[in-house]
Design an enzyme around this catalytic site. Sequence first.
Site, PDB file in Angstrom:
ATOM      1  N   HIS A   1      38.260   4.418  90.218  1.00  0.00           N
ATOM      2  CA  HIS A   1      39.583   4.862  89.778  1.00  0.00           C
ATOM      3  C   HIS A   1      39.537   6.237  89.122  1.00  0.00           C
ATOM      4  O   HIS A   1      40.551   6.914  89.025  1.00  0.00           O
ATOM      5  CB  HIS A   1      40.166   3.840  88.789  1.00  0.00           C
ATOM      6  CG  HIS A   1      41.605   4.068  88.468  1.00  0.00           C
ATOM      7  ND1 HIS A   1      42.199   3.557  87.336  1.00  0.00           N
ATOM      8  CD2 HIS A   1      42.586   4.757  89.116  1.00  0.00           C
ATOM      9  CE1 HIS A   1      43.476   3.914  87.299  1.00  0.00           C
ATOM     10  NE2 HIS A   1      43.738   4.649  88.364  1.00  0.00           N
TER      11      HIS A   1
ATOM     12  N   GLU B   1      71.227  -9.534 109.108  1.00  0.00           N
ATOM     13  CA  GLU B   1      70.441 -10.771 109.139  1.00  0.00           C
ATOM     14  C   GLU B   1      71.302 -12.014 109.350  1.00  0.00           C
ATOM     15  O   GLU B   1      70.775 -13.112 109.561  1.00  0.00           O
ATOM     16  CB  GLU B   1      69.639 -10.947 107.828  1.00  0.00           C
ATOM     17  CG  GLU B   1      68.514  -9.952 107.647  1.00  0.00           C
ATOM     18  CD  GLU B   1      69.035  -8.557 107.374  1.00  0.00           C
ATOM     19  OE1 GLU B   1      68.683  -7.632 108.152  1.00  0.00           O
ATOM     20  OE2 GLU B   1      69.811  -8.389 106.415  1.00  0.00           O
TER      21      GLU B   1
ATOM     22  N   GLU C   1      64.447  -6.617  97.226  1.00  0.00           N
ATOM     23  CA  GLU C   1      63.453  -6.827  98.286  1.00  0.00           C
ATOM     24  C   GLU C   1      62.017  -6.770  97.796  1.00  0.00           C
ATOM     25  O   GLU C   1      61.142  -7.475  98.318  1.00  0.00           O
ATOM     26  CB  GLU C   1      63.684  -5.812  99.406  1.00  0.00           C
ATOM     27  CG  GLU C   1      64.939  -6.074 100.230  1.00  0.00           C
ATOM     28  CD  GLU C   1      66.197  -5.442  99.683  1.00  0.00           C
ATOM     29  OE1 GLU C   1      67.211  -5.434 100.395  1.00  0.00           O
ATOM     30  OE2 GLU C   1      66.164  -4.947  98.520  1.00  0.00           O
TER      31      GLU C   1
ATOM     32  N   GLY D   1      47.074  -1.641  92.212  1.00  0.00           N
ATOM     33  CA  GLY D   1      47.383  -0.766  91.087  1.00  0.00           C
ATOM     34  C   GLY D   1      48.862  -0.453  90.964  1.00  0.00           C
ATOM     35  O   GLY D   1      49.288   0.184  90.002  1.00  0.00           O
TER      36      GLY D   1
END
Length: 537
Positions: A285, A36, A55, A404
């Site tokens: 869920h 970078e 990150e 989640g």
Amino acid sequence: MDGNTTPTRTTVREATFDLLRQLGMTTVFGNPGSTELPFLDRWPSDFRYVLGLQEASVVGMADGYARATGRCAMVNLHSAAGVGHALGNVFTALRNGAPMVITAGQQTRALLPNFPFLGATEAAQFPKPYVKFSIEPARAEDVPAAIAQAHRIATQRPYGPTFVSIPSDDWAAACQPVPARAWHPDTAPDPAALEEAARAIGAARRPVLVVGPEVDAENAGPAMVALAERIGAPVWTSPFSSRLSFPEDHPLFVGHLHASPEKVSDALIAHDLVLVIGAPVFTFHVPGECALFRAGIPIIQMTTDAETAASAPMGTAILGALRLGLPALAALLPADGRALPAPRPRPAPPEASSPVSAAYALHRLHAAMPPDAILVEEAPSHRPTMHAQMPIREWGSFFTMASGGLGYSLPGAVGVALAHRGRRVVCLIGDGSFMYSPQAIWTAVQEKLPLAVVVMNNAGYGAMRSFSRVLQVRDAPGIDLPGLDFVAMARGMGCPGRHVATPEELEDALAEAMAATGPMLVEVSIDPGIAQLYDKK
């Protein structure tokens, strides 16, 4: 331009910075590496670089910033493993609907055929399917145009992350400037579909509303309230809503739907029409049967998300911007709606105790927060108690993760605080959740953010304790978390902190945290009793 004029030429790097200026993306969230450095060389003075120490933290911060501002965020990650570190929060950003352009370095083009050190193999495939668009441009001169396209796709509803892999030698290549295009992607819902929905709502005797996070994301909250009052129907928040969906002190608000098929059916099946706005039909869920889907009760869904609309097991979907659709639907309904009910009674204040109960800690936190404070939450085992003790009232004042996946809300709170430097931000987080991205505390210290981090320490993964009970699982390993000192961790990164175990200590520590000019952590030792996330069926 006449035929003899030579087109303006610049470098990929300068063309990219000019494009980002036009797009208003002058804040870059990053964690740099060697691939970078050509992008970071001679960093422009009108750009701000927000450094995260891992990150996943970087993407979480960009997510919070993007959702709090409503604008696309710019992210710069390291190649290969760096992108891998970030993927958990990239997944969350997609579920959150957070617009961001993620760029990652890549080794030089000349080295790529020989599997170089830090080279990303099939870089554009790596983050899929959790980005909306992914590319490593075929030519260096195509990089600015790829970033412009990534921005347009990230800011098309439903919002989400996009990804551009950039070989490190591309930045110095020559290219033509890429001007930002006018971009107005929102579309209005089909008027005929709205008229049909209005007729069905008008004919219903017992309609009910289920409202989700898209409403707040589109700044359509006041229009949502006006529509609900015009209909006069009770309003539920959709399961796992990641933002405020409806003011929780409004007379029409009746609660938060559980992510259980039986619970959703029990709450809605007595009605003769279900209007779902800005949410899926429905997010579950745990397994089970939803009798609502077999009852023949009409379900009408208004959403910007074509994928969730297509996946709905039943009902009529109306696609389009809620900020345009909600006022249009309200205008089609009679003005004399049903009378509003009396507001729901609030639960009695919990009693002080030692050890401190979760209910008492959250009740006192709610009382300590300034009226304009923003709450960012990741304490899953305490969420039902939070709903009971901390009613959310103001649009844009609540964020959590929709995926989640743990590790979002601490860096997310940093991003929200960067977006709203003049407001107190409170990160309510569990002890297990904190450990996924503690590095975000360092960035909060460096940026001097007014962030209060409240760690609910029940010495383990409380949600796992609850699910073990629901699923009748015994003696599962990996649930207890002894020996963690969150105050010491915070102080090691320059953040003051206090550990509290009694009601008196809690009161003093919360007052100090809300008055601090920078970040402060409060660790609350609470009763580790099992949270009741779902009733056992």
